[in-house]
Motif scaffolding. Structure first.
Motif, PDB file in Angstrom:
ATOM      1  N   PHE A 180      -5.084  19.759 -14.719  1.00  0.00           N
ATOM      2  CA  PHE A 180      -3.926  20.253 -13.972  1.00  0.00           C
ATOM      3  C   PHE A 180      -3.518  21.621 -14.500  1.00  0.00           C
ATOM      4  O   PHE A 180      -3.349  21.812 -15.717  1.00  0.00           O
ATOM      5  N   ALA A 181      -3.389  22.573 -13.584  1.00  0.00           N
ATOM      6  CA  ALA A 181      -2.916  23.907 -13.946  1.00  0.00           C
ATOM      7  C   ALA A 181      -1.451  23.830 -14.368  1.00  0.00           C
ATOM      8  O   ALA A 181      -0.770  22.836 -14.084  1.00  0.00           O
ATOM      9  N   PRO A 182      -0.958  24.855 -15.052  1.00  0.00           N
ATOM     10  CA  PRO A 182       0.452  24.840 -15.475  1.00  0.00           C
ATOM     11  C   PRO A 182       1.441  24.591 -14.342  1.00  0.00           C
ATOM     12  O   PRO A 182       2.518  24.028 -14.568  1.00  0.00           O
ATOM     13  N   ASP A 183       1.076  24.988 -13.114  1.00  0.00           N
ATOM     14  CA  ASP A 183       1.977  24.765 -11.975  1.00  0.00           C
ATOM     15  C   ASP A 183       1.796  23.377 -11.360  1.00  0.00           C
ATOM     16  O   ASP A 183       2.412  23.069 -10.331  1.00  0.00           O
ATOM     17  N   ARG A 209     -12.794  18.490 -12.907  1.00  0.00           N
ATOM     18  CA  ARG A 209     -13.647  19.060 -13.944  1.00  0.00           C
ATOM     19  C   ARG A 209     -15.107  18.804 -13.589  1.00  0.00           C
ATOM     20  O   ARG A 209     -15.481  17.696 -13.207  1.00  0.00           O
ATOM     21  N   THR A 210     -15.959  19.812 -13.748  1.00  0.00           N
ATOM     22  CA  THR A 210     -17.375  19.657 -13.414  1.00  0.00           C
ATOM     23  C   THR A 210     -18.228  19.274 -14.617  1.00  0.00           C
ATOM     24  O   THR A 210     -19.305  18.694 -14.464  1.00  0.00           O
ATOM     25  N   GLY A 211     -17.776  19.632 -15.817  1.00  0.00           N
ATOM     26  CA  GLY A 211     -18.611  19.434 -16.992  1.00  0.00           C
ATOM     27  C   GLY A 211     -19.658  20.516 -17.157  1.00  0.00           C
ATOM     28  O   GLY A 211     -20.451  20.485 -18.105  1.00  0.00           O
ATOM     29  N   ASP A 212     -19.673  21.513 -16.259  1.00  0.00           N
ATOM     30  CA  ASP A 212     -20.616  22.629 -16.345  1.00  0.00           C
ATOM     31  C   ASP A 212     -19.960  23.814 -17.035  1.00  0.00           C
ATOM     32  O   ASP A 212     -18.755  24.057 -16.880  1.00  0.00           O
ATOM     33  N   VAL A 213     -20.756  24.581 -17.755  1.00  0.00           N
ATOM     34  CA  VAL A 213     -20.280  25.794 -18.410  1.00  0.00           C
ATOM     35  C   VAL A 213     -20.804  26.997 -17.642  1.00  0.00           C
ATOM     36  O   VAL A 213     -21.994  27.061 -17.300  1.00  0.00           O
ATOM     37  N   GLY A 214     -19.913  27.939 -17.342  1.00  0.00           N
ATOM     38  CA  GLY A 214     -20.325  29.102 -16.571  1.00  0.00           C
ATOM     39  C   GLY A 214     -19.501  30.324 -16.889  1.00  0.00           C
ATOM     40  O   GLY A 214     -18.591  30.309 -17.724  1.00  0.00           O
ATOM     41  N   VAL A 241     -16.240  24.807 -15.813  1.00  0.00           N
ATOM     42  CA  VAL A 241     -15.874  25.055 -14.420  1.00  0.00           C
ATOM     43  C   VAL A 241     -14.993  23.915 -13.907  1.00  0.00           C
ATOM     44  O   VAL A 241     -15.344  22.736 -14.032  1.00  0.00           O
ATOM     45  N   VAL A 242     -13.839  24.279 -13.331  1.00  0.00           N
ATOM     46  CA  VAL A 242     -12.963  23.315 -12.666  1.00  0.00           C
ATOM     47  C   VAL A 242     -12.659  23.851 -11.273  1.00  0.00           C
ATOM     48  O   VAL A 242     -12.683  25.060 -11.042  1.00  0.00           O
ATOM     49  N   GLY A 243     -12.392  22.951 -10.325  1.00  0.00           N
ATOM     50  CA  GLY A 243     -12.197  23.414  -8.960  1.00  0.00           C
ATOM     51  C   GLY A 243     -11.194  22.595  -8.172  1.00  0.00           C
ATOM     52  O   GLY A 243     -10.970  21.417  -8.440  1.00  0.00           O
ATOM     53  N   ASN A 244     -10.574  23.269  -7.211  1.00  0.00           N
ATOM     54  CA  ASN A 244      -9.639  22.637  -6.285  1.00  0.00           C
ATOM     55  C   ASN A 244      -9.987  23.088  -4.870  1.00  0.00           C
ATOM     56  O   ASN A 244     -10.339  24.243  -4.641  1.00  0.00           O
ATOM     57  N   LEU A 297     -12.169  28.699 -14.883  1.00  0.00           N
ATOM     58  CA  LEU A 297     -12.875  28.334 -16.108  1.00  0.00           C
ATOM     59  C   LEU A 297     -11.852  28.040 -17.195  1.00  0.00           C
ATOM     60  O   LEU A 297     -10.881  28.782 -17.359  1.00  0.00           O
ATOM     61  N   ILE A 298     -12.086  26.957 -17.938  1.00  0.00           N
ATOM     62  CA  ILE A 298     -11.156  26.572 -18.993  1.00  0.00           C
ATOM     63  C   ILE A 298     -11.919  26.361 -20.310  1.00  0.00           C
ATOM     64  O   ILE A 298     -13.118  26.105 -20.311  1.00  0.00           O
ATOM     65  N   ASP A 299     -11.166  26.470 -21.420  1.00  0.00           N
ATOM     66  CA  ASP A 299     -11.790  26.254 -22.729  1.00  0.00           C
ATOM     67  C   ASP A 299     -11.624  24.807 -23.169  1.00  0.00           C
ATOM     68  O   ASP A 299     -11.109  23.964 -22.415  1.00  0.00           O
ATOM     69  N   ASP A 300     -12.026  24.520 -24.405  1.00  0.00           N
ATOM     70  CA  ASP A 300     -11.983  23.141 -24.899  1.00  0.00           C
ATOM     71  C   ASP A 300     -10.561  22.600 -25.017  1.00  0.00           C
ATOM     72  O   ASP A 300     -10.356  21.383 -25.057  1.00  0.00           O
ATOM     73  N   GLU A 301      -9.582  23.490 -25.065  1.00  0.00           N
ATOM     74  CA  GLU A 301      -8.191  23.066 -25.176  1.00  0.00           C
ATOM     75  C   GLU A 301      -7.502  22.973 -23.819  1.00  0.00           C
ATOM     76  O   GLU A 301      -6.305  22.703 -23.744  1.00  0.00           O
ATOM     77  N   GLY A 302      -8.272  23.211 -22.750  1.00  0.00           N
ATOM     78  CA  GLY A 302      -7.710  23.109 -21.417  1.00  0.00           C
ATOM     79  C   GLY A 302      -6.954  24.339 -20.964  1.00  0.00           C
ATOM     80  O   GLY A 302      -6.168  24.268 -20.007  1.00  0.00           O
ATOM     81  N   LYS A 303      -7.203  25.478 -21.601  1.00  0.00           N
ATOM     82  CA  LYS A 303      -6.552  26.728 -21.207  1.00  0.00           C
ATOM     83  C   LYS A 303      -7.554  27.613 -20.489  1.00  0.00           C
ATOM     84  O   LYS A 303      -8.744  27.636 -20.836  1.00  0.00           O
ATOM     85  N   GLU A 304      -7.076  28.351 -19.483  1.00  0.00           N
ATOM     86  CA  GLU A 304      -7.964  29.250 -18.761  1.00  0.00           C
ATOM     87  C   GLU A 304      -8.483  30.337 -19.687  1.00  0.00           C
ATOM     88  O   GLU A 304      -7.745  30.868 -20.524  1.00  0.00           O
ATOM     89  N   VAL A 305      -9.768  30.652 -19.532  1.00  0.00           N
ATOM     90  CA  VAL A 305     -10.383  31.666 -20.386  1.00  0.00           C
ATOM     91  C   VAL A 305     -10.139  33.056 -19.802  1.00  0.00           C
ATOM     92  O   VAL A 305      -9.815  33.210 -18.618  1.00  0.00           O
ATOM     93  N   ALA A 306     -10.301  34.061 -20.645  1.00  0.00           N
ATOM     94  CA  ALA A 306     -10.135  35.444 -20.204  1.00  0.00           C
ATOM     95  C   ALA A 306     -11.299  35.855 -19.313  1.00  0.00           C
ATOM     96  O   ALA A 306     -12.398  35.281 -19.406  1.00  0.00           O
TER      97      ALA A 306
END
Length: 518
Positions: A387-390, A396-401, A363-366, A347-356
């Motif tokens: 893209f993750a930091p690595d 990106r799904t566009g869904d919020v969860g 929701v994003v997936g690989n 899960l990521i926020d609006d700035e593209g950072k993973e949420v706590a």
């Protein structure tokens, strides 16, 4: 451990071809039925032979590995055989929705750069002259929409040239439903489809499988069950059009073991007065995907319909899947399950950072099952990627969860459908759940519309249960009494039926436009 069983040996491979598995079944169980519709059946021997003739005809016509054919037709044995035959020739298939407009179909066919178009009488009016573009047409039936199918086929006994394919080789181009704008071509590779086959044993696919499909073959929803059934040597029964009574009759008559249905179909089946009178004891697994599946409806299916219930959550673009095995987790019916093996869901926020942990996010997936990209739209592909930091690539799904403490994912809404009213985030799904709880409401949806005072405000659309005459104002008052102050509906409108795509997604854009027109 090695195996001498050809099917087990092939499926055990990291990568294989579904078209090759049809040859295995034709050799091992030639007289087993592979495909059935209302007019014809094909055994595996006959299917493999027909696939050879189709593949040979395509190669004869100059199509080469990686080229594309388009199909715009109702689901049928010939449709399925053409799809599989094209794969044997190393081609990609662009199955196009007959429900599209002629202009939209023309754009999709042109975008796919299809070399041939397969159609039937049911789509003759839809494809029209705009989609012709000089592309030869083949009629899958005896209609005059194109060259006769039997006449076009290569002679019996003709074998196609063998092609070498890789996991990244294009398998199909699925066009998005277009619920939010112009459809995009999603290129899926052979590796993605093979990943669906690999998980098939978990759901008891095998030679005794009988799968009933009433969703269209142009939908990824259908294909995630269709191809594993064929890969494992089962029988697929294709319905040209879903109807509750016909579905139940076929399921009972043919002792169906597997099916894929979208939530609105489950809703209609469970509401049918004769549902409980049918013997459905042969079912082993029922699947669902594509649209929100309410917990109350899931519970009803579990109570009254034998066999396991599996909900898949993911996108046609791929990028990871969550699976809810509802029969094993009846306390998690409000979720879409946990990430499947090999799926990395974050899960990521609006700035593209993973949420706590415990926080909401997109929701994003690989996974191994990811699209190559949007066909000829690299900028749209980039928009769909995170893209993750690595450097790991996600879709990106566009869904919020939000994940719960047990790793189950609860979805709130599409990010684009979230309503921001007076600075507060409102999830339409929360309001829809309240509306559906009213005894007079059969179906409901909520959309955001412009508001001078709040920026946006939610309004609802409801379908009443048959025979019900409750005033919508009563339902509105009842619902708002249960909602928070910032969530309350500004209006509620009766509608005969919610507009939906062919696979059951509510077309909220149409409702917003309808409201704007007054």
């Amino acid at each position: 451990m090695t195996t001498t069983d050809p099917l087990e040996a092939t499926i055990a491979q990291d990568f294989g071809l579904i078209a090759d598995l049809v040859r295995v079944h034709a050799a091992e169980r030639p007289n087993s039925i592979a495909l059935r519709d209302s007019e014809r059946t094909l055994t595996y021997s006959a299917l493999s032979t027909l696939m050879d003739r189709i593949a040979s005809a395509l190669q004869r016509d100059g199509l080469q590995k990686g080229d594309v054919i388009a199909v715009c037709a109702t689901s049928s044995v010939h449709y399925a055989a053409v799809f599989l035959g094209a794969l044997r020739a190393g081609l990609a298939v662009a199955p196009l929705a007959p429900s599209s407009t002629p202009a939209s179909l023309a754009r999709m066919q042109g975008d796919a750069e299809a070399k041939l178009l397969f159609a039937d009488a049911t789509t003759a009016d839809v494809i029209g002259p705009e989609i012709a573009n000089g592309i030869p047409r083949i009629a899958l039936d005896s209609s005059d929409v194109g060259r006769d199918f039997d006449d076009w086929l290569a002679p019996a006994g003709t074998l196609p040239a063998k092609v070498e394919l890789q996991p990244s080789s294009p398998f199909n181009i699925i066009y998005s439903s277009g619920t939010t704008g112009e459809p995009k071509g999603i290129v899926q590779g052979h590796g993605m489809r093979w990943s669906h086959v690999k998980r098939g044993e978990r759901y008891r696919y095998g030679p005794d499988t009988v799968t009933l499909l009433s969703t269209p073959l142009y939908s990824n929803t259908t294909l995630v069950v269709f191809f594993p059934t064929i890969a494992f040597g089962g029988q697929v029964i294709l319905m040209a059009k879903f109807d509750v009574a016909g579905y139940l009759q076929l399921a009972e008559k043919h002792r169906v073991t597997h099916t894929m249905l979208v939530p609105v179909q489950y809703q209609r089946l469970m509401a049918h007065p004769a549902f409980d009178a049918h013997d459905l004891s042969s079912f082993q697994f029922k699947f669902s995907t594509s649209a929100p599946f309410g917990a109350i409806l899931k519970a009803d299916v579990l109570k009254r319909w034998p066999g396991g219930l599996i909900e898949f959550y993911g996108m046609t673009e791929g990028g990871g899947t969550c699976i809810l095995e509802a029969h094993l987790h009846p306390d998690k019916l409000h979720t879409v399950g946990r990430p499947a093996e090999g799926s990395d869901i974050r899960l990521i926020d609006d700035e593209g950072k993973e949420v706590a942990p415990g926080c909401d996010g997109e929701v994003v997936g690989n996974s191994a099952g990811m699209m190559v990209g949007y066909h000829r739209q690299p900028e749209k592909t980039r928009e769909a990627e995170w893209f993750a930091p690595d450097g790991k690539r996600f879709i990106r799904t566009g869904d919020v969860g939000r994940f719960d403490g047990d790793g189950f994912l609860t979805l709130f809404d599409r990010k684009k459908d979230m309503i921001i009213s007076g600075g507060f985030n409102i999830y339409p799904s929360d309001l829809e759940a309240v509306l559906r709880g009213h005894p007079s409401v059969a179906d409901a949806t909520v959309v955001g519309v412009p508001s001078e005072l709040w920026g946006e405000t939610p309004i609802g659309f409801v379908v009443r249960k048959p025979g019900d005459t409750t005033d919508p104002a009563v339902v509105l008052e009842w619902s708002n009494a249960q909602l928070g102050k910032t969530q309350r509906l500004a209006g509620l409108y009766l509608i005969a039926e919610l507009p939906r795509s062919a696979i059951g997604k509510v077309l909220k854009r149409e409702l917003r436009e309808q409201h704007a027109r007054g």
